[in-house]
Scaffold this motif. Structure first.
Motif, PDB file in Angstrom:
ATOM      1  N   GLU A 167       0.111   0.719   7.012  1.00 55.87           N
ATOM      2  CA  GLU A 167      -0.716   1.677   7.625  1.00 55.87           C
ATOM      3  C   GLU A 167      -0.003   2.796   8.369  1.00 55.87           C
ATOM      4  OE1 GLU A 167      -3.948   2.276   6.713  1.00 55.87           O
ATOM      5  OE2 GLU A 167      -3.927   0.761   5.579  1.00 55.87           O
ATOM      6  N   PHE A 168       1.171   2.486   9.179  1.00 57.43           N
ATOM      7  CA  PHE A 168       1.899   3.402   9.839  1.00 57.43           C
ATOM      8  C   PHE A 168       2.857   4.177   8.889  1.00 57.43           C
ATOM      9  CE2 PHE A 168       5.216   4.690  12.671  1.00 57.43           C
ATOM     10  CZ  PHE A 168       4.576   5.694  13.592  1.00 57.43           C
ATOM     11  N   LEU A 169       3.545   3.548   7.806  1.00 61.43           N
ATOM     12  CA  LEU A 169       4.036   4.204   6.784  1.00 61.43           C
ATOM     13  C   LEU A 169       3.073   5.397   6.300  1.00 61.43           C
ATOM     14  CD1 LEU A 169       6.633   4.636   4.912  1.00 61.43           C
ATOM     15  CD2 LEU A 169       5.499   2.643   3.421  1.00 61.43           C
ATOM     16  N   LYS A 170       1.894   5.160   5.732  1.00 61.75           N
ATOM     17  CA  LYS A 170       1.045   6.220   5.367  1.00 61.75           C
ATOM     18  C   LYS A 170       0.833   7.243   6.357  1.00 61.75           C
ATOM     19  CE  LYS A 170      -2.392   3.754   4.005  1.00 61.75           C
ATOM     20  NZ  LYS A 170      -3.906   3.857   3.603  1.00 61.75           N
ATOM     21  N   LEU A 171       0.615   6.783   7.560  1.00 66.25           N
ATOM     22  CA  LEU A 171       0.374   7.966   8.551  1.00 66.25           C
ATOM     23  C   LEU A 171       1.606   8.708   8.643  1.00 66.25           C
ATOM     24  CD1 LEU A 171      -1.476   8.934  10.994  1.00 66.25           C
ATOM     25  CD2 LEU A 171      -0.356   7.390  12.348  1.00 66.25           C
ATOM     26  N   LEU A 172       2.835   8.312   8.547  1.00 63.07           N
ATOM     27  CA  LEU A 172       4.112   9.070   8.587  1.00 63.07           C
ATOM     28  C   LEU A 172       4.140  10.274   7.424  1.00 63.07           C
ATOM     29  CD1 LEU A 172       6.409   6.839  10.205  1.00 63.07           C
ATOM     30  CD2 LEU A 172       5.425   9.006  11.176  1.00 63.07           C
ATOM     31  N   THR A 173       3.873   9.421   6.251  1.00 62.68           N
ATOM     32  CA  THR A 173       4.265  10.078   4.767  1.00 62.68           C
ATOM     33  C   THR A 173       3.019  10.731   4.113  1.00 62.68           C
ATOM     34  OG1 THR A 173       4.160   8.087   3.734  1.00 62.68           O
ATOM     35  CG2 THR A 173       6.294   8.626   4.760  1.00 62.68           C
ATOM     36  N   TYR A 174       1.874  10.195   4.366  1.00 61.38           N
ATOM     37  CA  TYR A 174       0.770  10.468   3.489  1.00 61.38           C
ATOM     38  C   TYR A 174      -0.425  11.354   4.405  1.00 61.38           C
ATOM     39  CZ  TYR A 174      -2.863   9.448  -0.077  1.00 61.38           C
ATOM     40  OH  TYR A 174      -3.793   9.542  -1.072  1.00 61.38           O
ATOM     41  N   ASP A 175      -0.348  11.265   5.458  1.00 60.89           N
ATOM     42  CA  ASP A 175      -1.337  12.054   6.310  1.00 60.89           C
ATOM     43  C   ASP A 175      -1.045  13.307   6.388  1.00 60.89           C
ATOM     44  OD1 ASP A 175      -3.574  11.801   8.771  1.00 60.89           O
ATOM     45  OD2 ASP A 175      -1.871  12.940   9.453  1.00 60.89           O
ATOM     46  N   GLU A 176      -1.759  14.313   6.101  1.00 58.61           N
ATOM     47  CA  GLU A 176      -1.521  15.872   6.128  1.00 58.61           C
ATOM     48  C   GLU A 176      -1.478  16.321   7.352  1.00 58.61           C
ATOM     49  OE1 GLU A 176      -3.719  18.298   3.385  1.00 58.61           O
ATOM     50  OE2 GLU A 176      -3.782  16.870   1.727  1.00 58.61           O
ATOM     51  N   GLU A 177      -1.948  15.928   8.529  1.00 64.11           N
ATOM     52  CA  GLU A 177      -1.728  16.489   9.610  1.00 64.11           C
ATOM     53  C   GLU A 177      -0.216  16.167  10.218  1.00 64.11           C
ATOM     54  OE1 GLU A 177      -3.329  18.455  11.904  1.00 64.11           O
ATOM     55  OE2 GLU A 177      -4.549  18.812   9.987  1.00 64.11           O
ATOM     56  N   THR A 178       0.290  14.928   9.920  1.00 65.97           N
ATOM     57  CA  THR A 178       1.547  14.616  10.254  1.00 65.97           C
ATOM     58  C   THR A 178       2.515  15.481   9.345  1.00 65.97           C
ATOM     59  OG1 THR A 178       0.830  12.461  10.873  1.00 65.97           O
ATOM     60  CG2 THR A 178       2.951  12.700  10.566  1.00 65.97           C
ATOM     61  N   GLN A 179       2.378  15.501   8.188  1.00 60.68           N
ATOM     62  CA  GLN A 179       3.134  16.293   7.116  1.00 60.68           C
ATOM     63  C   GLN A 179       3.132  17.498   7.638  1.00 60.68           C
ATOM     64  OE1 GLN A 179       5.278  15.533   4.517  1.00 60.68           O
ATOM     65  NE2 GLN A 179       5.296  13.695   5.783  1.00 60.68           N
ATOM     66  N   LYS A 180       2.018  18.082   7.906  1.00 60.20           N
ATOM     67  CA  LYS A 180       2.030  19.661   8.522  1.00 60.20           C
ATOM     68  C   LYS A 180       3.105  19.848   9.493  1.00 60.20           C
ATOM     69  CE  LYS A 180      -1.217  21.755  11.030  1.00 60.20           C
ATOM     70  NZ  LYS A 180      -2.357  22.302  11.741  1.00 60.20           N
ATOM     71  N   ASP A 181       3.204  19.018  10.423  1.00 61.59           N
ATOM     72  CA  ASP A 181       3.979  19.035  11.534  1.00 61.59           C
ATOM     73  C   ASP A 181       5.544  18.871  10.877  1.00 61.59           C
ATOM     74  OD1 ASP A 181       2.440  19.293  13.501  1.00 61.59           O
ATOM     75  OD2 ASP A 181       2.114  17.442  14.228  1.00 61.59           O
ATOM     76  N   VAL A 182       5.540  17.921   9.830  1.00 65.08           N
ATOM     77  CA  VAL A 182       7.010  17.732   9.418  1.00 65.08           C
ATOM     78  C   VAL A 182       7.456  19.228   8.853  1.00 65.08           C
ATOM     79  CG1 VAL A 182       8.276  16.739   7.513  1.00 65.08           C
ATOM     80  CG2 VAL A 182       6.678  15.436   8.918  1.00 65.08           C
ATOM     81  N   PHE A 183       6.640  19.655   8.112  1.00 62.80           N
ATOM     82  CA  PHE A 183       6.834  21.021   7.439  1.00 62.80           C
ATOM     83  C   PHE A 183       7.254  22.307   8.577  1.00 62.80           C
ATOM     84  CE2 PHE A 183       5.521  24.626   4.361  1.00 62.80           C
ATOM     85  CZ  PHE A 183       6.969  24.838   4.137  1.00 62.80           C
TER      86      PHE A 183
END
Length: 439
Positions: free
Chosen positions: A332-348
């Motif tokens: 679940e945490f792996l998905k939050l980091l790599t799959y969740d679009e809000e987290t991934q927007k911050d990565v970008f």
């Protein structure tokens, strides 16, 4: 009436029992999780430089996760640099103390997946009906595959672009190529700009820096290995064609070795550049412009006669330890980091690469926000990134890949400036590498 009232009382009692049961189950779950600690292994920064933004992204995700999962705590060590991360992680693995979830650099993935260090995610993916692999760019997702099984998910990707010295081309009366340009276009421009500008008998302006035989191979419609990593294709005519093209380009320089300093001084027209470097050299908040004495932008790499505009993709992965005691929570945490679009927007937004999630790149709102940090003269847009990500080449995934590529790189670079029969040399190289793969 009494019968109806009696039925209602029974229904109410059943409802109370269900609610109470659910409440006590919830309390029991919280108590069970009270001492659960998930550990995460990350390095500070992104691809090119340290950055506290790494921790901002992670801390935001941790707060969100701990709110959803009461009783669970997530911990991570800070201050580990990228150049030290592989050694740090390897030591933890040897001691049996690796984190539950950790970053996986491209060069480490083949070893970690082939030795059982990383958990095979296939069953978790299959059971999770909310997970859809098609949210990712294909090449980014497949970066986490080993022998057709998924061992990691993409966290951040870095494609390769062609950096163009606009000032130099303008001086020579040449337009910046469009994104459909070819090897012929590339060569003809390089030939035109390569010259002795001060008439002292020495070439001092050049067409390209650091365009390699691998860049040419990727764009000429050929893979160097089969999917299993048991056979190489160095004897293919398209590989020979690519190497000959680089030899032809190099001949324009009369054996002069162009350096990064020459490019930095504005004396070179083209240079392949990773997107992480591109972002590093842009103005705040993407750091200070490095090349202040000339205007520049980025386009796709040129396509070969048998291929398309394709470049290799580097992807920072994240995976789960095969020895984790908290498989479901780790997933679940792996998905939050790599799959969740809000987290991934911050990565970008905060890192030096781009999100491997298509929806993040294709979102007009995200594009507008990222473009605020782009210089006004830049022609790079998210459409170009989207196209590059869709066509990117995946680095082969087999255990001996790094070793055989070191040999191939050494042997081919030796003959780039020589006049031996290239097809014979490539056939010999193919045989030697196939022997390496077989043993």
């Amino acid at each position: 009436m009494n019968l109806k009232r009696h039925k209602k009382s029974i229904a109410a009692a059943i409802l109370i029992i269900i609610i109470a049961g659910s409440f006590f189950t919830y309390i029991k779950l919280i108590k069970a999780r009270k001492n659960v600690v998930l550990t995460v292994g990350i390095f500070s920064g992104s691809w090119s430089s340290p950055s506290e933004n790494t921790y901002k992204i992670l801390n935001d995700a941790i707060r969100k996760f701990e709110k959803i999962h009461p009783g669970v705590k997530i911990e991570y060590p800070s201050g580990i640099l990228k150049e030290d991360f592989s050694e740090w992680l390897s030591q933890k693995i040897l001691l049996g103390k690796e984190p539950d979830i950790f970053m996986v650099l491209p060069d480490d993935f083949n070893v970690f997946s082939s030795t059982g260090t990383l958990k095979n995610l296939d069953k978790l993916i299959k059971k999770d009906k909310a997970f859809n692999r098609n949210k990712y760019y294909k090449a980014a997702y497949e970066s986490g595959m080993y022998h057709e099984s998924q061992f990691a998910l993409p966290y951040e990707s870095v494609p390769t672009l062609m950096m163009v010295n606009k000032t130099l081309l303008d001086k020579e009366g040449i337009s910046v190529p469009d994104n459909n340009w070819t090897w012929d276009d590339f060569y003809n421009i390089c030939k035109k700009v390569t010259k002795d500008t001060d008439k002292d008998g020495v070439i001092d302006q050049f067409g390209f820096y650091n365009y390699t035989w691998k860049d040419a191979v990727y764009s000429n419609g050929i893979k160097l290995f089969n999917d299993a990593g048991t056979e190489s294709y160095f004897g293919d005519a398209r590989v020979e064609q690519a190497v000959n093209f680089v030899k032809k380009l190099n001949s324009l320089n009369n054996s002069y070795q162009v350096t990064s300093q020459v490019f930095d001084n504005g004396k070179v027209a083209f240079r392949p550049l990773s997107f992480s470097e591109y972002r590093t050299y842009k103005p705040y908040p993407w750091s200070i412009r490095k090349y202040s004495n000339f205007e520049w932008d980025c386009i796709k790499l040129p396509s070969g006669p048998n291929g398309k505009s394709v470049s290799q993709l580097s992807t920072l992965l994240m995976g789960i330890s095969s020895r984790t005691k908290h498989e479901k929570l780790s997933w679940e945490f792996l998905k939050l980091l790599t799959y969740d679009e809000e987290t991934q927007k911050d990565v970008f937004k905060y890192s030096q690469g781009i999100s491997p999630i298509k929806g993040v790149i294709e979102s007009p709102k995200n594009i507008e926000e990222i473009n605020k940090s782009m210089p006004s003269e830049s022609s790079l847009n998210m459409k170009i990134l989207d196209d590059i990500m869709k066509s990117a080449a995946v680095t082969p995934k087999f255990k001996k890949y790094n070793a055989v590529m070191v040999k191939a790189d050494n042997e081919i670079n030796k003959v780039i400036d020589e006049k031996e029969n290239l097809d014979t040399l490539l056939l010999i190289l193919k045989r030697e590498i196939n022997n390496m793969l077989a043993n």
